[in-house]
Design a protein around this motif. Structure first.
Motif, PDB file in Angstrom:
ATOM      1  N   LYS A 236       0.828  -1.210   0.000  1.00  0.00           N
ATOM      2  CA  LYS A 236       0.000   0.000   0.000  1.00  0.00           C
ATOM      3  C   LYS A 236       0.859   1.255   0.000  1.00  0.00           C
ATOM      4  O   LYS A 236       0.357   2.368   0.025  1.00  0.00           O
ATOM      5  N   ASN A 237       2.155   1.049   0.054  1.00  0.00           N
ATOM      6  CA  ASN A 237       3.196   2.044  -0.185  1.00  0.00           C
ATOM      7  C   ASN A 237       3.668   2.840   1.012  1.00  0.00           C
ATOM      8  O   ASN A 237       4.857   3.020   1.160  1.00  0.00           O
ATOM      9  N   ILE A 238       2.841   3.337   1.906  1.00  0.00           N
ATOM     10  CA  ILE A 238       3.343   4.188   2.978  1.00  0.00           C
ATOM     11  C   ILE A 238       3.108   3.524   4.334  1.00  0.00           C
ATOM     12  O   ILE A 238       1.976   3.267   4.718  1.00  0.00           O
ATOM     13  N   ILE A 239       4.200   3.256   5.039  1.00  0.00           N
ATOM     14  CA  ILE A 239       4.133   2.729   6.405  1.00  0.00           C
ATOM     15  C   ILE A 239       4.668   3.809   7.334  1.00  0.00           C
ATOM     16  O   ILE A 239       5.766   4.323   7.151  1.00  0.00           O
ATOM     17  N   TYR A 240       3.892   4.146   8.356  1.00  0.00           N
ATOM     18  CA  TYR A 240       4.196   5.271   9.228  1.00  0.00           C
ATOM     19  C   TYR A 240       3.953   4.792  10.650  1.00  0.00           C
ATOM     20  O   TYR A 240       2.815   4.630  11.062  1.00  0.00           O
ATOM     21  N   SER A 241       5.003   4.563  11.443  1.00  0.00           N
ATOM     22  CA  SER A 241       4.829   3.975  12.770  1.00  0.00           C
ATOM     23  C   SER A 241       5.527   4.788  13.854  1.00  0.00           C
ATOM     24  O   SER A 241       6.672   5.213  13.676  1.00  0.00           O
ATOM     25  N   ILE A 242       4.830   4.969  14.974  1.00  0.00           N
ATOM     26  CA  ILE A 242       5.439   5.543  16.166  1.00  0.00           C
ATOM     27  C   ILE A 242       6.083   4.404  16.946  1.00  0.00           C
ATOM     28  O   ILE A 242       5.450   3.370  17.200  1.00  0.00           O
ATOM     29  N   LEU A 243       7.332   4.564  17.319  1.00  0.00           N
ATOM     30  CA  LEU A 243       8.095   3.495  17.946  1.00  0.00           C
ATOM     31  C   LEU A 243       8.009   3.562  19.470  1.00  0.00           C
ATOM     32  O   LEU A 243       7.804   4.643  20.040  1.00  0.00           O
ATOM     33  N   PRO A 244       8.161   2.429  20.148  1.00  0.00           N
ATOM     34  CA  PRO A 244       8.062   2.412  21.614  1.00  0.00           C
ATOM     35  C   PRO A 244       9.283   3.039  22.273  1.00  0.00           C
ATOM     36  O   PRO A 244      10.322   3.250  21.627  1.00  0.00           O
ATOM     37  N   GLY A 248      11.113   7.446  18.652  1.00  0.00           N
ATOM     38  CA  GLY A 248      10.790   8.326  17.537  1.00  0.00           C
ATOM     39  C   GLY A 248       9.722   7.726  16.645  1.00  0.00           C
ATOM     40  O   GLY A 248       8.853   6.983  17.089  1.00  0.00           O
ATOM     41  N   HIS A 249       9.802   8.011  15.361  1.00  0.00           N
ATOM     42  CA  HIS A 249       8.885   7.384  14.415  1.00  0.00           C
ATOM     43  C   HIS A 249       9.613   7.107  13.116  1.00  0.00           C
ATOM     44  O   HIS A 249      10.675   7.676  12.838  1.00  0.00           O
ATOM     45  N   VAL A 250       9.053   6.216  12.329  1.00  0.00           N
ATOM     46  CA  VAL A 250       9.710   5.757  11.116  1.00  0.00           C
ATOM     47  C   VAL A 250       8.719   5.789   9.960  1.00  0.00           C
ATOM     48  O   VAL A 250       7.520   5.539  10.141  1.00  0.00           O
ATOM     49  N   VAL A 251       9.223   6.112   8.782  1.00  0.00           N
ATOM     50  CA  VAL A 251       8.423   6.143   7.554  1.00  0.00           C
ATOM     51  C   VAL A 251       9.162   5.350   6.487  1.00  0.00           C
ATOM     52  O   VAL A 251      10.369   5.526   6.300  1.00  0.00           O
ATOM     53  N   VAL A 252       8.439   4.471   5.796  1.00  0.00           N
ATOM     54  CA  VAL A 252       9.003   3.735   4.670  1.00  0.00           C
ATOM     55  C   VAL A 252       7.993   3.772   3.527  1.00  0.00           C
ATOM     56  O   VAL A 252       6.796   3.577   3.746  1.00  0.00           O
TER      57      VAL A 252
END
Length: 451
Positions: A236-244, A248-252
């Motif tokens: 689905k192309n965009i993965i956006y996660s807040i990390l424990p 921080g957070h990560v985008v792929v």
């Protein structure tokens, strides 16, 4: 600026100098050339083939509108469609959280597309550029002469002469740093976050970038380098996660691969991990393999091995498997500080010098809006030079929209990186600013203009 012609028609400025040859400069150059201006882009980079930025860009509504009108390369896809934003939990389970249609491209693909349209620059992305569109009274050679892209030109100042024209002074690095100068009827400062135009013409205290307190670790990996399951996880192309644990957070997301290919298996995965770093620790991570301290960006291949290894060890404890596989395959990580600023002014010299794109306002990247902002400015500038807006109206729309997006980008960044009470404060400030702007317009204190 625009001049009246017999019959009430408005002609664009005859000679335009654009300082900065990145995306904003090219968007404005393409638009002004099509209107009939002679456009000279001065780019300080010494090469006509810039090194890959290894960065993705989102093609928002204003970018698509500008390309619909001025792009003549319809046979080459714009980018990769994204159906929704989603996240991974630590077990790798996908959790959709926002359906939004976007087109993801890369800086390189968009840059060479704009170059092909502006001055017929051929590249591996656009091997056969379309011919320029001459005006009714000119031939192809004359049209080519009106589109000039010059590298190695380091602009050092802009001043207005008694004649009303503008003098742009520069160092010609291609000629040993020799002093040069050029006259223009309109000058656009499209020279990015360290804009010489903004720094020399704005008031003191209105020009400085401010460190936000966090950095972005970045890298790209070809789809063919990872297991079959990992590209499928990002379908689905965009993965956006807040990390424990305040990781921080990560985008792929996917973006075009070599030569702009969007075929599955030939695309690349763009990885971006934001982590909080106190100012006191920046020396340690921003010093490169040769011991040189970089201020805002550490280029690919310059991150010290021990610094990247420390990040990878940390990543093992907090990342889901698809994320960590990408981290393991990144060969050339790079790093940049997240900074921002807002300029309350966007024109000088009676509207003959304009700040556009990142030179006017540097948004934090969480909105994916910087490229769209550049296109929005180009479309507004078209209305300015054709007489549909005054310089004051142009600046109002540019600065009002920029301030709202700037406040929103801060809110998003604080939400992802800070405790909840901090992000709530940023959200309240954004919404208060937005409501106040609309209230002032409704009362009549500000002109009724679309922003």
């Amino acid at each position: 600026m625009a001049k009246s012609q017999p019959g009430g028609a408005i002609s664009p400025p005859q000679n335009v100098i654009i300082i900065g040859g990145s995306l904003s400069g090219l968007m404005h150059g393409l638009m002004l050339h099509r209107l009939g201006s002679a456009v000279r882009i001065l780019e300080q980079s010494p090469t006509d083939t810039p090194a890959s930025h290894m960065a993705g860009v989102c093609l928002g509504g204003d970018v698509l509108q500008l390309l619909t009108r001025f792009d003549r390369i319809s046979e080459v896809p714009l980018g990769i469609s994204s159906a929704q934003m989603q996240s991974f939990d630590q077990r790798g389970k996908v959790n959709p959280f926002l359906r939004v249609s976007r087109i993801m491209s890369s800086w390189d693909a968009l840059y060479f597309r704009l170059r092909a349209n502006f001055d017929m620059r051929a590249s591996e992305y656009i091997p056969r550029p379309p011919p320029l569109i001459p005006l009714a009274d000119e031939d192809m050679e004359a049209a080519k002469e009106r589109a000039s892209y010059e590298v190695g030109k380091q602009v050092v100042g802009v001043e207005q002469l008694e004649t009303g024209q503008l003098m742009v002074r520069y160092k010609d690095q291609a000629d040993g740093g020799k002093d040069g100068q050029a006259l223009a009827d309109l000058v656009l400062g499209a020279d990015g976050s360290n804009s010489i135009v903004r720094r020399t013409l704005s008031e003191s205290g209105q020009t400085e970038r401010k460190y936000s307190g966090y950095v972005a670790w970045r890298g790209v990996v070809g789809e063919e380098q990872v297991s079959e399951e990992t590209p499928d996880a990002f379908r689905k192309n965009i993965i956006y996660s807040i990390l424990p644990d305040r990781g921080g957070h990560v985008v792929v997301y996917n973006m075009p691969g070599k030569s702009g290919s969007i075929k599955p298996g030939q695309r690349v995965l763009n990885f971006c991990w934001y982590t909080n770093v106190p100012r006191s620790s920046l020396d340690g991570i921003m010093t490169d393999v040769d011991g040189k301290r970089h201020h805002t960006q550490l280029p690919p291949g310059r991150v010290r091995v021990e610094v990247w290894e420390k990040q990878r060890e940390y990543a093992k404890r907090i990342f889901a498997a698809p994320y960590f596989e990408i981290i393991e395959k990144i060969a050339l990580p790079f790093l940049h500080l997240i900074t921002d600023y807002y300029s309350p002014r966007a024109f000088f010299a009676g509207g003959k010098v304009l700040l556009v794109g990142d030179a006017a306002t540097l948004l934090r990247p969480h909105l994916s809006f910087s490229t769209n902002q550049a296109a929005y400015h180009a479309l507004l500038t078209e209305r300015l030079v054709t007489g549909h807006l005054t310089a004051e109206e142009w600046e109002y729309q540019v600065t009002t929209a920029a301030y709202l997006h700037w406040r929103r980008s801060i809110w998003y960044g604080e939400y992802f990186q800070r405790p909840l009470y901090v992000s709530i404060g940023s959200a309240v400030l954004f919404w208060a600013t937005s409501v106040l702007a609309r209230l002032r317009t409704w009362i009549g204190w500000l002109p009724k203009q679309e922003i």
